[in-house]
Scaffold this active site. Structure first.
Site, mmCIF file in Angstrom:
data_model
loop_
_atom_site.group_PDB
_atom_site.id
_atom_site.type_symbol
_atom_site.label_atom_id
_atom_site.label_comp_id
_atom_site.label_asym_id
_atom_site.label_seq_id
_atom_site.Cartn_x
_atom_site.Cartn_y
_atom_site.Cartn_z
ATOM 1 N N ASP A 1 0.810 -1.220 0.000
ATOM 2 C CA ASP A 1 0.000 0.000 0.000
ATOM 3 C C ASP A 1 0.840 1.265 0.000
ATOM 4 O O ASP A 1 0.307 2.366 -0.109
ATOM 5 C CB ASP A 1 -0.939 -0.001 1.217
ATOM 6 C CG ASP A 1 -2.032 1.059 1.105
ATOM 7 O OD1 ASP A 1 -2.589 1.218 0.007
ATOM 8 O OD2 ASP A 1 -2.331 1.721 2.118
ATOM 9 N N SER B 1 -7.542 5.706 -0.947
ATOM 10 C CA SER B 1 -7.745 4.415 -1.608
ATOM 11 C C SER B 1 -9.186 3.951 -1.462
ATOM 12 O O SER B 1 -9.824 4.144 -0.423
ATOM 13 C CB SER B 1 -6.820 3.356 -1.001
ATOM 14 O OG SER B 1 -5.470 3.761 -1.100
ATOM 15 N N GLN C 1 -4.860 -1.119 -7.520
ATOM 16 C CA GLN C 1 -5.529 -0.239 -6.568
ATOM 17 C C GLN C 1 -6.204 0.899 -7.315
ATOM 18 O O GLN C 1 -5.631 1.475 -8.246
ATOM 19 C CB GLN C 1 -4.547 0.342 -5.548
ATOM 20 C CG GLN C 1 -5.220 1.130 -4.426
ATOM 21 C CD GLN C 1 -4.251 1.554 -3.338
ATOM 22 O OE1 GLN C 1 -3.695 2.644 -3.399
ATOM 23 N NE2 GLN C 1 -4.054 0.711 -2.333
#
Length: 362
Positions: A212, A294, A346
């Site tokens: 991430d 996100s 993502q």
């Protein structure tokens, strides 16, 4: 009465473990159920973020799910949705649901909750080792020829000028730097600090944590838009920090140094060269990030048995599309020996500051 950050008092950091293992440690909550866990230690709230670092929720959900599957099964995919911003001042409960146990595949869902509300949810699939048969269809993207980071000499600064935090990184260049945004590829070496235990589940959780980092921010990078457009804006973000993690000082230093490394050159260019030009340009040509968060995150683990997260791994990120206030990023991760170990996707909200306030709300 002060607010309790974790459900139970955190134990002392275990110096025999790698920092990432301390950060991701879980505690079972048997009073609630057999498959319920909580974060043992406070979680990091990055400067400027709406909530906790998303990689922590991803990795701890994976760690919780792995506790419910046999040792000869390894995760091959997880699909995640960020529902609400996690509050670093409130404990998280991870509820694992055993959806299916098959001979070759196992399915789990994990929901992370704070005060009874879901903040994060993921579905994971595990496959049994060596269940593909002797004859298989095989191919993989080759790792680009990027040299490993040079080991600093004694007294030199480390790769990312970071003395703390659970992992370190080193920039590996941008491919097609002068091309269109969708043609650029941002490369970076990453690895966890210290030595992680030999149990492979610890390396998988560590990898999930790292995926991430820098991810949706790739959209801003390929458009040459800094995340913080001024020192004052960065200072405001730091003041907005809630409860930092056990690695408080180190994590904040890491964030500041990463921001400095990524944005100083661009900010300097804007201040020294672009300010005079901006007076002549239309305001629409000047772009600043208003919101970046996100929405979903997927990881496909290709070789879960054959890598170490405490050794250098090369990441390559690209953004094939952005529009409608969102951006999509693809990421490939190779072990240092060239093995493709994961592919990630993502999508996130990427909104620019507008002359008028946006009407839509998430």
């Amino acid at each position: 009465m002060s607010k309790r950050v974790t459900l139970f008092d955190p134990p002392q950091l275990n110096d025999s473990k790698a920092p990432i293992e301390n950060v991701l440690e879980l505690t079972p909550v048997d009073d609630i159920g057999p498959d319920v866990f909580t974060n043992t230690r406070p979680l990091w709230h990055p400067p400027g973020a709406r909530g906790i670092y998303g990689g922590a929720a991803i990795a701890q959900c994976l760690a919780a799910a792995m506790r419910t599957v046999p040792a000869d099964f390894a995760v091959h995919s997880m699909h995640c949705y960020f529902v609400l911003a996690g509050d670093s001042e409130i404990p998280i409960l991870y509820h694992v649901e055993r959806v299916r146990d098959g001979r070759s595949f196992i399915t789990r869902t994990v929901q992370a909750r704070q005060q009874g509300r879901p903040i994060f949810t993921t579905t994971l699939s595990f496959s049994k080792a060596n269940s593909g048969g002797r004859k298989q269809v095989q191919h993989a993207s080759s790792m680009p020829p990027v040299p490993l980071p040079t080991v600093p000499s004694p007294g030199q600064k480390r790769f990312d000028e970071n003395r703390g935090g659970p992992f370190e990184s080193a920039k590996a260049g941008i491919v097609n730097r002068d091309s269109n945004p969708e043609e650029k590829k941002v490369r970076r070496w990453v690895r966890c600090r210290g030595r992680i235990s030999d149990a492979q589940h610890a390396h998988l959780s560590a990898l999930a944590y790292i995926t991430d980092s820098f991810f949706v921010g790739t959209v801003a990078r390929v458009h040459d838009i800094p995340r913080f457009s001024s020192a004052a804006e960065l200072k405001m973000a730091l003041k907005a920090l809630k409860n930092p993690s056990d690695l408080e000082n180190e994590d904040i230093v890491r964030s500041l140094n990463e921001l400095k490394e990524e944005e100083t050159a661009e900010l300097q260019r804007r201040l020294e060269g672009a300010l005079s030009k901006l007076k002549e340009k239309n305001k629409e040509d000047h772009k600043e990030i208003g919101m970046m968060v996100s929405l979903d995150h997927s990881i496909y683990f290709h070789n879960p048995w054959t890598f170490r997260a405490d050794e250098w791994m090369l990441t390559e990120m690209e953004s094939p599309w952005a529009g409608e206030g969102r951006g999509l990023v693809l990421q490939k991760i190779w072990a240092k020996d060239g093995t493709l170990i994961a592919t990630c996707t993502q999508e996130g909200v990427v909104r620019l500051k507008q002359d008028e306030p946006p009407r839509a709300k998430i």
